[in-house]
Scaffold this motif. Structure first.
Motif, short mmCIF file in Angstrom:
data_model
loop_
_atom_site.label_atom_id
_atom_site.label_comp_id
_atom_site.label_asym_id
_atom_site.label_seq_id
_atom_site.Cartn_x
_atom_site.Cartn_y
_atom_site.Cartn_z
N MET A 148 29.69 50.84 33.30
CA MET A 148 29.73 52.19 32.74
C MET A 148 28.39 52.87 33.01
O MET A 148 27.34 52.29 32.82
N HIS A 149 28.47 54.10 33.42
CA HIS A 149 27.27 54.87 33.72
C HIS A 149 27.01 55.86 32.58
O HIS A 149 27.95 56.35 31.95
N ARG A 150 25.74 56.15 32.34
CA ARG A 150 25.35 57.06 31.26
C ARG A 150 24.41 58.12 31.82
O ARG A 150 23.43 57.81 32.49
N THR A 151 24.71 59.40 31.51
CA THR A 151 23.87 60.53 31.94
C THR A 151 23.45 61.31 30.70
O THR A 151 24.30 61.69 29.88
N GLU A 152 22.16 61.54 30.55
CA GLU A 152 21.59 62.23 29.38
C GLU A 152 21.55 63.74 29.61
O GLU A 152 21.30 64.21 30.72
N PHE A 153 21.76 64.50 28.54
CA PHE A 153 21.74 65.96 28.57
C PHE A 153 21.12 66.51 27.28
O PHE A 153 21.01 65.80 26.29
N LYS A 154 20.82 67.81 27.32
CA LYS A 154 20.44 68.56 26.12
C LYS A 154 21.09 69.94 26.23
O LYS A 154 21.02 70.58 27.29
N VAL A 155 21.73 70.39 25.16
CA VAL A 155 22.41 71.69 25.15
C VAL A 155 21.37 72.80 25.24
O VAL A 155 20.40 72.83 24.48
N ARG A 156 21.61 73.74 26.16
CA ARG A 156 20.75 74.91 26.31
C ARG A 156 21.40 76.09 25.61
O ARG A 156 22.64 76.19 25.53
N ASP A 157 20.58 76.99 25.09
CA ASP A 157 21.09 78.13 24.31
C ASP A 157 22.19 78.90 25.03
O ASP A 157 23.19 79.28 24.42
N TYR A 158 22.01 79.14 26.32
CA TYR A 158 22.97 79.98 27.04
C TYR A 158 24.31 79.30 27.28
O TYR A 158 25.25 79.94 27.76
N GLU A 159 24.44 78.03 26.92
CA GLU A 159 25.72 77.33 27.06
C GLU A 159 26.62 77.53 25.83
O GLU A 159 27.77 77.11 25.82
N CYS A 160 26.07 78.19 24.82
CA CYS A 160 26.81 78.39 23.57
C CYS A 160 27.49 79.76 23.55
O CYS A 160 27.01 80.72 24.15
N HIS B 102 28.62 66.99 36.55
CA HIS B 102 27.27 66.49 36.84
C HIS B 102 27.21 64.98 36.59
O HIS B 102 26.64 64.24 37.41
N ALA B 103 27.81 64.52 35.52
CA ALA B 103 27.80 63.08 35.21
C ALA B 103 28.56 62.29 36.28
O ALA B 103 28.14 61.18 36.64
N ARG B 104 29.65 62.84 36.80
CA ARG B 104 30.38 62.14 37.88
C ARG B 104 29.53 62.04 39.13
O ARG B 104 29.49 61.00 39.80
N HIS B 105 28.83 63.11 39.46
CA HIS B 105 27.95 63.08 40.64
C HIS B 105 26.84 62.06 40.45
O HIS B 105 26.50 61.34 41.40
N GLU B 106 26.28 62.00 39.25
CA GLU B 106 25.23 61.01 38.97
C GLU B 106 25.80 59.59 39.05
O GLU B 106 25.13 58.67 39.54
N PHE B 107 27.02 59.41 38.56
CA PHE B 107 27.69 58.11 38.66
C PHE B 107 27.81 57.69 40.12
O PHE B 107 27.47 56.56 40.50
N LEU B 108 28.33 58.60 40.96
CA LEU B 108 28.48 58.30 42.38
C LEU B 108 27.13 58.00 43.02
O LEU B 108 26.98 57.03 43.79
N HIS B 109 26.13 58.82 42.70
CA HIS B 109 24.79 58.61 43.25
C HIS B 109 24.24 57.23 42.86
O HIS B 109 23.60 56.56 43.68
N SER B 110 24.51 56.79 41.64
CA SER B 110 24.02 55.48 41.20
C SER B 110 24.65 54.35 42.00
O SER B 110 24.16 53.22 41.99
N ARG B 111 25.75 54.64 42.67
CA ARG B 111 26.43 53.65 43.51
C ARG B 111 26.27 53.97 45.00
O ARG B 111 27.08 53.58 45.82
N GLN B 112 25.20 54.72 45.30
CA GLN B 112 24.84 55.08 46.67
C GLN B 112 25.93 55.86 47.39
O GLN B 112 26.11 55.76 48.60
N ILE B 113 26.67 56.67 46.64
CA ILE B 113 27.66 57.56 47.23
C ILE B 113 27.13 58.98 47.06
O ILE B 113 26.96 59.46 45.95
#
Length: 128
Positions: free
Chosen positions: A1-13, A30-41
């Motif tokens: 399982m892959h984990r990607t950290e975030f923080k909510v920005r004001d303009y997303e509300c 973004h988390a899916r892209h990071e997941f793929l990147h972590s597996r060299q894709i």
């Protein structure tokens, strides 16, 4: 399982002071892209090679709302769906209290240069 950290920005509300429902699609992508990147894709390299990964179905169950400044993370797991489709089981968790905020299953496929679905070798490796 892959984990990607975030923080909510004001303009997303939205006007209600909670993260707009459509913004969650961006977090998950973004988390899916990071997941793929972590597996060299490399998503961008696949696109340059005329292999396009596309979403064909998105199922999202909203459990609670994130607000401005919330720190959270998205977990991502690859899940085979069929010979030509793959899935990503994703969850959004608020970091402060480990509360589940959203569950999603994003189903995709890869399209070759002719626009025909196929499973590229890079994704086949995820099945092993």
């Amino acid at each position: 399982m892959h984990r990607t950290e975030f923080k909510v920005r004001d303009y997303e509300c939205d006007m209600q002071g909670i993260v707009n429902n459509a913004v969650y699609f961006n977090y998950l992508e973004h988390a899916r892209h990071e997941f793929l990147h972590s597996r060299q894709i490399d998503f961008a390299a696949l696109a340059r090679a005329k292999v396009n990964l596309v979403v064909v179905r998105a199922e999202m169950d909203y459990k609670a709302s994130l607000t401005s400044g919330d720190q959270f993370y998205v977990t991502t797991q690859y899940q085979p769906v069929s010979r030509l489709r793959f899935g990503f089981k994703q969850q959004v968790w608020r970091s402060a209290d480990q509360k589940l905020m959203l569950e999603a299953l994003i189903t995709g496929t890869a399209l070759n240069e002719a626009g025909k679905p196929f499973l590229p070798p890079e994704l086949q490796l995820l099945l092993d």
